[in-house]
Design a protein around this motif. Structure first.
Motif, mmCIF file in Angstrom:
data_model
loop_
_atom_site.group_PDB
_atom_site.id
_atom_site.type_symbol
_atom_site.label_atom_id
_atom_site.label_comp_id
_atom_site.label_asym_id
_atom_site.label_seq_id
_atom_site.Cartn_x
_atom_site.Cartn_y
_atom_site.Cartn_z
ATOM 1 N N ILE A 43 8.717 8.947 -1.393
ATOM 2 C CA ILE A 43 7.964 8.580 -2.593
ATOM 3 C C ILE A 43 6.583 8.052 -2.201
ATOM 4 O O ILE A 43 5.572 8.368 -2.833
ATOM 5 C CB ILE A 43 8.754 7.550 -3.421
ATOM 6 C CG1 ILE A 43 9.991 8.217 -4.040
ATOM 7 C CG2 ILE A 43 7.878 6.922 -4.514
ATOM 8 C CD1 ILE A 43 10.968 7.246 -4.658
ATOM 9 N N TYR A 44 6.552 7.263 -1.126
ATOM 10 C CA TYR A 44 5.265 6.746 -0.647
ATOM 11 C C TYR A 44 4.370 7.889 -0.165
ATOM 12 O O TYR A 44 3.157 7.898 -0.439
ATOM 13 C CB TYR A 44 5.491 5.731 0.471
ATOM 14 C CG TYR A 44 4.264 4.895 0.764
ATOM 15 C CD1 TYR A 44 4.087 3.667 0.139
ATOM 16 C CD2 TYR A 44 3.293 5.323 1.652
ATOM 17 C CE1 TYR A 44 2.960 2.892 0.386
ATOM 18 C CE2 TYR A 44 2.170 4.561 1.912
ATOM 19 C CZ TYR A 44 2.006 3.350 1.275
ATOM 20 O OH TYR A 44 0.887 2.600 1.514
ATOM 21 N N ALA A 45 4.957 8.856 0.542
ATOM 22 C CA ALA A 45 4.176 10.007 1.002
ATOM 23 C C ALA A 45 3.617 10.793 -0.177
ATOM 24 O O ALA A 45 2.469 11.264 -0.137
ATOM 25 C CB ALA A 45 5.047 10.907 1.879
ATOM 26 N N ASP A 46 4.401 10.929 -1.249
ATOM 27 C CA ASP A 46 3.906 11.620 -2.447
ATOM 28 C C ASP A 46 2.736 10.855 -3.070
ATOM 29 O O ASP A 46 1.789 11.461 -3.588
ATOM 30 C CB ASP A 46 5.028 11.776 -3.473
ATOM 31 C CG ASP A 46 5.999 12.886 -3.102
ATOM 32 O OD1 ASP A 46 5.593 13.811 -2.377
ATOM 33 O OD2 ASP A 46 7.164 12.827 -3.543
ATOM 34 N N PHE A 47 2.823 9.526 -3.030
ATOM 35 C CA PHE A 47 1.701 8.719 -3.515
ATOM 36 C C PHE A 47 0.436 9.022 -2.715
ATOM 37 O O PHE A 47 -0.651 9.205 -3.282
ATOM 38 C CB PHE A 47 2.040 7.232 -3.441
ATOM 39 C CG PHE A 47 0.831 6.340 -3.420
ATOM 40 C CD1 PHE A 47 0.086 6.125 -4.567
ATOM 41 C CD2 PHE A 47 0.405 5.749 -2.233
ATOM 42 C CE1 PHE A 47 -1.054 5.333 -4.543
ATOM 43 C CE2 PHE A 47 -0.718 4.953 -2.197
ATOM 44 C CZ PHE A 47 -1.460 4.745 -3.360
ATOM 45 N N LEU A 48 0.559 9.064 -1.388
ATOM 46 C CA LEU A 48 -0.606 9.349 -0.537
ATOM 47 C C LEU A 48 -1.203 10.712 -0.865
ATOM 48 O O LEU A 48 -2.426 10.853 -1.003
ATOM 49 C CB LEU A 48 -0.201 9.305 0.941
ATOM 50 C CG LEU A 48 0.179 7.938 1.516
ATOM 51 C CD1 LEU A 48 0.748 8.105 2.925
ATOM 52 C CD2 LEU A 48 -1.020 6.995 1.535
ATOM 53 N N LEU A 49 -0.340 11.711 -0.996
ATOM 54 C CA LEU A 49 -0.823 13.059 -1.305
ATOM 55 C C LEU A 49 -1.505 13.084 -2.667
ATOM 56 O O LEU A 49 -2.561 13.701 -2.836
ATOM 57 C CB LEU A 49 0.347 14.040 -1.270
ATOM 58 C CG LEU A 49 0.944 14.313 0.114
ATOM 59 C CD1 LEU A 49 2.292 14.994 -0.014
ATOM 60 C CD2 LEU A 49 -0.011 15.171 0.949
ATOM 61 N N GLY A 50 -0.912 12.409 -3.637
ATOM 62 C CA GLY A 50 -1.495 12.367 -4.971
ATOM 63 C C GLY A 50 -2.849 11.684 -5.000
ATOM 64 O O GLY A 50 -3.691 11.982 -5.856
#
Length: 359
Positions: A132-139
């Motif tokens: 979920i944190y990685a998705d935040f970074l990508l977003g």
């Protein structure tokens, strides 16, 4: 409740350095509040709960020794621990001893090497939260991410989750070995590697605070995002040490947008107990005892019965309904329904948190 047999619960808590003392204090506050409330309501089947607390100081060997002591003291179950590497040692020892262990706060996926019925865990596994944190970074547009990492199974596991998740979406992770780099040298490494985000996979307060100070004051890195997925900015000491420089550093925490009615009441009690806003770790402590009290009502101090009870748990916690399931790749009974947030401290008011993503 005089004359009744006391039901003992062993509690593993980091209360001295190098353990994360503030996290341990919040965890213990939640555990103690829940025990007090259970006893004020008549105990478990008329028997009072007694919390037998042992300080792990972030040391796996101390946790193993505490488990051996708990077994000799006749505890019905074990609760607690914050540090994943310590919880892993405790879980492995609990499994070997046949002691039911409900892990309050540690998230390492491989909490035990083999599948076990003796161990359950409240928070989501690391792989879920860190994806979920990685998705935040990508977003947020970050595809080249540096990690300032100390040697640790927990940090290595987190780095692997980030690398694999980012790679499937065109991202990459650059590892900076903090056993070889000084905090000031991190800045040059970020410039050299063209990283737009730096994640702190290191201890608190040091070297985390020194790294933040160095990066924030380097003009070359004015647009660099600093992140701390493990949650260092959650606690008040972070704001005390860094002030405004510690704001806008996203981290993971396990809270819903709105607490349950129980959670609202517990929040007020914990604020009074801690003289500050409780972290999610304090709620984890409270929910741990809520679950253990429920299974103790059904099975008493029968350790085998307790170990078999995880799939039948259905308890109202401070953050939602608590149940346990088997998940692929997870060796322990895994709690479900715990919300995941990516949050940071608001630069305009560092004592206030902003929710950036939920999952």
């Amino acid at each position: 409740m005089s004359g009744m047999v006391t039901l003992k619960i062993g509690a593993l808590v980091p209360l001295t350095p190098p353990g994360w003392v503030e996290a341990g204090r919040h965890l213990l506050a939640g555990l103690e509040l829940a025990v007090r409330e259970v006893n004020d309501a008549g105990g478990v089947g008329g028997s009072p709960l007694e919390l037998v607390v042992r300080d792990t100081a972030a040391d796996p060997r101390r946790a193993e020794a505490a488990l051996d002591e708990f077994a000799g003291l006749g505890v019905a179950a074990v609760a607690g621990e914050y540090h994943s590497v310590v919880a892993r040692a405790a879980a492995t020892r609990a499994d070997a001893l046949g002691l039911p262990f409900l892990c309050s706060s540690a998230v390492l996926d491989a909490l035990t090497e083999r599948s076990t019925d003796h161990v359950a865990r409240l928070p989501p596994p690391q792989s879920r939260g860190w994806r979920i944190y990685a998705d935040f970074l990508l977003g947020a547009g970050h595809r080249r991410v540096a990690v300032a990492a100390a040697p640790s199974l927990y940090w290595e596991s987190g780095t692997r989750v980030l690398r694999e998740h980012l790679a499937t979406r065109g991202g990459a992770v650059v590892e900076l070995d903090m056993s070889a780099l000084a905090p000031a040298a991190v800045c040059d490494a970020l410039v050299e590697n063209a990283a737009t985000a730096l994640l702190l996979l290191v201890g608190q307060p040091e070297p985390a605070v020194s790294i933040v100070t160095s990066v924030r004051r380097d003009r070359r890195l004015a647009g660099t995002l600093i992140g701390a997925p493990a949650g260092q900015p959650e606690f008040a000491a972070w704001e005390t040490l860094l002030g405004a420089e510690g704001a806008a550093i996203p981290f993971l925490r396990y809270l819903p947008e709105r607490l349950t009615p129980l959670g609202v009441r517990v929040d007020a009690a914990l604020r009074e107990r801690l003289a500050q806003a409780p972290s999610f770790v304090a709620f984890e402590g409270y929910d741990t005892i809520a679950v253990l009290a429920d299974v103790l009502r059904a099975h008493g101090a029968d350790r085998a019965g307790l170990a078999e009870s995880w799939p039948r748990v259905a308890v109202d916690g401070t953050r939602g309904r608590i149940r346990f399931v088997r998940e692929p790749g997870i060796s322990v009974w895994q709690g479900t329904g715990t919300p995941v947030q990516v949050v940071d401290r608001d630069p305009a008011a560092p004592d206030r948190f902003r929710i950036l993503r939920t999952g």
